[in-house]
Design an enzyme around this catalytic site. Structure first.
Site, PDB file in Angstrom:
ATOM      1  CG  ASN A   1     -17.939  51.903  72.078  1.00 51.47           C
ATOM      2  OD1 ASN A   1     -18.290  51.436  70.991  1.00 51.47           O
ATOM      3  ND2 ASN A   1     -18.065  51.237  73.207  1.00 51.47           N
TER       4      ASN A   1
ATOM      5  CG  ASP B   1     -25.425  55.525  62.114  1.00 50.17           C
ATOM      6  OD1 ASP B   1     -24.422  56.240  62.303  1.00 50.17           O
ATOM      7  OD2 ASP B   1     -25.372  54.351  61.706  1.00 50.17           O
TER       8      ASP B   1
ATOM      9  CG  ASP C   1     -20.265  57.182  62.295  1.00 51.37           C
ATOM     10  OD1 ASP C   1     -19.946  56.782  63.424  1.00 51.37           O
ATOM     11  OD2 ASP C   1     -21.306  56.851  61.724  1.00 51.37           O
TER      12      ASP C   1
END
Length: 210
Positions: free
Chosen positions: A30, A92, A67
């Protein structure tokens, strides 16, 4: 994280070893998601929105690749979770909105160019719609893995256009945005058609069993 697509699968294989290393170092998936999202947003707002297209492209590309690590990291550490998936998808959407919003700001407020402003906004709208249709359909239990313009492909097109424009290549960003508008709109139609097909099939099956 980028949606399922050939481009995503290719880059995921490349970044899997890095994810394993970060997992051993105790980095939480995370955290990677949040850093990647914030980096992309800041790159868009501080660089693309002020006309530093090439620098913005490089910064955003770096954080987009970062990412990609969250999924590899989650799998290598076993820290996959529903919250992580929602956080990832939310990041996103925010990053995508920042990129096209920054382009819209540049073409609307700084160097008025109405066609490019419209193209940027259409890319933003259709990109969000593309993701929403899939998420809504899957929330109703209808698989929706169709479409020619997944997030990975959309990002590649817009970032290549931004980067080359920043290097002075003429018309490339305009071509990229209008092509992206067309294929994103078509993807929305593809997904709606697929949802209609599957829902109609389910309805016929229910009628046959009633």
């Amino acid at each position: 994280m980028l949606n399922d697509s050939p481009a995503r699968d290719f880059f995921s294989r490349i970044f899997r070893p890095i994810g394993e290393v970060l997992g051993k170092a105790g980095v939480h998936p995370n955290v990677v998601t949040i850093v990647g999202t914030l980096g992309s947003i800041l790159g868009a707002l501080l660089l693309v929105a002020t006309g530093y297209f090439f620098a913005g492209c490089m910064v955003i590309t770096f954080f987009v690749f970062l990412d990609l690590l969250d999924g590899a990291l989650a799998r290598s550490t076993g820290k996959t979770s529903k919250f992580g998936a929602v956080l990832d998808s939310t990041g996103d959407r925010l990053a995508d909105a920042a990129i096209f919003g920054a382009l819209a700001f540049w073409f609307g407020a700084t160097t008025p160019d109405r066609p490019m402003l419209i193209a940027s906004l259409l890319c933003l709208v259709f990109g969000q719609a593309t993701s929403y249709v899939k998420a809504r359909a899957e929330g109703l239990g209808i698989p929706c893995n169709v479409g020619i313009a997944e997030r990975a492909e959309r990002l590649i097109i817009v970032l290549v256009g931004i980067g080359l424009d920043g290097l002075g290549v003429p018309f490339v960003l305009a071509v990229a945005l209008w092509v992206l508008t067309a294929i994103s709109a078509y993807t929305v139609m593809q997904r709606l058609r697929e949802v209609y097909r599957q829902s109609a099939l389910q309805l016929r099956q229910e009628e046959q069993h009633s």
